[in-house]
Design an enzyme around this catalytic site. Structure first.
Site, PDB file in Angstrom:
ATOM      1  N   HIS A 309       0.834  -1.204   0.000  1.00 40.34           N
ATOM      2  CA  HIS A 309       0.000   0.000   0.000  1.00 40.34           C
ATOM      3  C   HIS A 309       0.870   1.256   0.000  1.00 40.34           C
ATOM      4  O   HIS A 309       0.653   2.175  -0.800  1.00 40.34           O
ATOM      5  CB  HIS A 309      -0.896  -0.034   1.250  1.00 40.34           C
ATOM      6  CG  HIS A 309      -1.726   1.184   1.472  1.00 40.34           C
ATOM      7  ND1 HIS A 309      -3.102   1.151   1.487  1.00 40.34           N
ATOM      8  CD2 HIS A 309      -1.395   2.476   1.736  1.00 40.34           C
ATOM      9  CE1 HIS A 309      -3.570   2.371   1.718  1.00 40.34           C
ATOM     10  NE2 HIS A 309      -2.544   3.194   1.878  1.00 40.34           N
ATOM     11  N   GLU A 310       1.862   1.289   0.893  1.00 40.62           N
ATOM     12  CA  GLU A 310       2.710   2.476   1.001  1.00 40.62           C
ATOM     13  C   GLU A 310       3.586   2.659  -0.238  1.00 40.62           C
ATOM     14  O   GLU A 310       3.808   3.788  -0.687  1.00 40.62           O
ATOM     15  CB  GLU A 310       3.571   2.398   2.259  1.00 40.62           C
ATOM     16  CG  GLU A 310       2.783   2.359   3.562  1.00 40.62           C
ATOM     17  CD  GLU A 310       1.801   3.511   3.697  1.00 40.62           C
ATOM     18  OE1 GLU A 310       2.111   4.629   3.234  1.00 40.62           O
ATOM     19  OE2 GLU A 310       0.702   3.299   4.242  1.00 40.62           O
ATOM     20  N   HIS A 313       2.195   4.702  -3.001  1.00 39.11           N
ATOM     21  CA  HIS A 313       2.145   6.152  -2.783  1.00 39.11           C
ATOM     22  C   HIS A 313       3.413   6.857  -3.262  1.00 39.11           C
ATOM     23  O   HIS A 313       3.372   8.037  -3.608  1.00 39.11           O
ATOM     24  CB  HIS A 313       2.000   6.466  -1.289  1.00 39.11           C
ATOM     25  CG  HIS A 313       0.636   6.276  -0.731  1.00 39.11           C
ATOM     26  ND1 HIS A 313      -0.515   6.642  -1.391  1.00 39.11           N
ATOM     27  CD2 HIS A 313       0.231   5.773   0.475  1.00 39.11           C
ATOM     28  CE1 HIS A 313      -1.562   6.368  -0.634  1.00 39.11           C
ATOM     29  NE2 HIS A 313      -1.141   5.841   0.503  1.00 39.11           N
ATOM     30  N   ASP A 324      -5.191   8.276  -1.257  1.00 40.05           N
ATOM     31  CA  ASP A 324      -6.066   7.538  -0.346  1.00 40.05           C
ATOM     32  C   ASP A 324      -7.488   8.031  -0.556  1.00 40.05           C
ATOM     33  O   ASP A 324      -7.999   8.861   0.187  1.00 40.05           O
ATOM     34  CB  ASP A 324      -5.634   7.740   1.111  1.00 40.05           C
ATOM     35  CG  ASP A 324      -4.337   7.033   1.437  1.00 40.05           C
ATOM     36  OD1 ASP A 324      -4.161   5.893   0.961  1.00 40.05           O
ATOM     37  OD2 ASP A 324      -3.509   7.601   2.164  1.00 40.05           O
TER      38      ASP A 324
END
Length: 358
Positions: A309-310, A313, A324
């Site tokens: 997920h990170e 970004h 998000d």
């Protein structure tokens, strides 16, 4: 060159809140929003938001990545001459269950809460002049017990135009930059370093599987991305491939990965966070204490998919980096194709569903 000064450095990726993002609405969204957000100027670049429950039901609103969050998260989109000003704050991944009561606001129909924040802290407005602020999207709600995400409600604000003093705004943004630069580095030694390295290796493997699944297409692409055409499958597969390549390289690249929070951003609800402008990712204590390396329960959270997920970004991984826009399975499957392709948790949940056999 990646920094490896007493920390575990991991690979970079090329990519670009729930709160603060002006996005096309979900495919089944209504024209009216359950939450009305009234933006007004307090002084300079300090803005007040009044959030009102326009619906007919009681709501438990999650404040993380939304108004009342005290971290430098994105709350509004800022436009200068029709072009969105880049966001320079942080993006966090928070828990979807066992949330603490201090991050939940109860709103009965007609009730409101307020939040004041300085938009110059998280965006470089040093050019000055007129800018337009606006926000819309979806914010998570919790169950009656207030501890687990159970749904979403739509919010929308007015457009607010303000005139920015560039010199004053530059000082506010410099405070954020200084905050990033003077922080003490943390090490990736001991069990936390071991756990992180294991998660990153498994992240590389899972991302490779997810890329293959995306290329193959099928029901899972329709479930998470609402499309199964060649172009969409390629975009999804390419991002997963970038994550796989970078997370498998622990000594090179341009993203720096901290095993411990160097900036005191973490709370007991935040698993990890990214500062996209710095290509910096950090785990939080609960990454290790509350989550397994892999979660075999459908739509569950774990270390591997939190790191994934990170990574999506980080602006040096796959361009543009994700935002998000939605959190959790129930919210993510409401997104349009365009929003899903730009949403970090959609990629994390797609990959996690492979591990869990959903």
């Amino acid at each position: 060159m990646r920094r490896v000064s007493g920390i575990l450095a991991v690979a970079a990726f090329t990519i670009s809140a729930f709160a603060g993002v002006i996005q096309p609405v979900a495919k089944d969204a209504r024209d009216s929003a359950e939450l009305d957000v009234k933006l007004t100027q307090v002084d300079g670049t300090v803005i007040k938001a009044v959030v009102t429950n326009n619906g007919d039901k009681d709501l438990n609103i999650l404040n993380l990545n939304f108004f009342r969050d005290t971290a430098p998260v994105k709350k509004v989109s800022i436009y200068s001459q029709g072009v969105e000003v880049p966001f320079g704050g942080i993006r966090v991944r928070h828990k979807t269950s066992d949330l603490s009561s201090d991050v939940i606001t109860y709103l009965a129909p007609g009730e409101s809460f307020e939040d004041e924040f300085d938009v110059a802290i998280t965006s470089d407005l040093s050019q000055g002049g007129p800018v337009v602020l606006q926000t819309q999207g979806y914010v998570p709600t919790t169950d009656t017990g207030g501890k687990t995400l159970s749904g979403v409600v739509r919010y929308k604000s007015n457009k607010l135009e303000i005139d920015v003093d560039g010199t004053t705004a530059a000082k506010s943004f410099a405070a954020m930059n200084q905050f990033v630069k003077i922080a003490k580095l943390s090490s990736c030694e001991g069990s936390q370093g071991d756990d992180t390295r294991r998660a990153l290796r498994d992240c590389a493997s899972l991302s490779t599987l997810a890329a293959a699944q995306a290329w193959a297409g099928g029901p899972k692409m329709l479930e998470y991305f609402k499309a199964n055409d060649d172009a969409t499958r390629k975009l999804v597969a390419d991002r997963f491939t970038a994550v796989a390549l970078e997370s498998s390289n622990l000594t090179g690249g341009s993203t720096t990965y901290y095993c411990r929070d160097p900036y005191n951003i973490c709370t007991n609800n935040i698993i990890a966070y990214t500062i996209p402008a710095e290509n910096l990712i950090s785990n939080c204590p609960i990454y290790y204490t509350e989550f397994d390396n892999v979660n075999r329960k459908c739509h569950g959270q774990d270390r591997v998919t939190t790191s994934l997920h990170e990574f999506t970004h980080a602006s040096s991984v796959f361009s543009p980096g994700t935002k998000d826009i939605a959190y959790g399975y129930n919210a993510c499957i409401l997104l349009s194709t365009r929003d899903a392709l730009n949403n970090a948790d959609t990629f994390a949940l797609f990959a996690q569903s492979i591990n869990a056999g959903c």
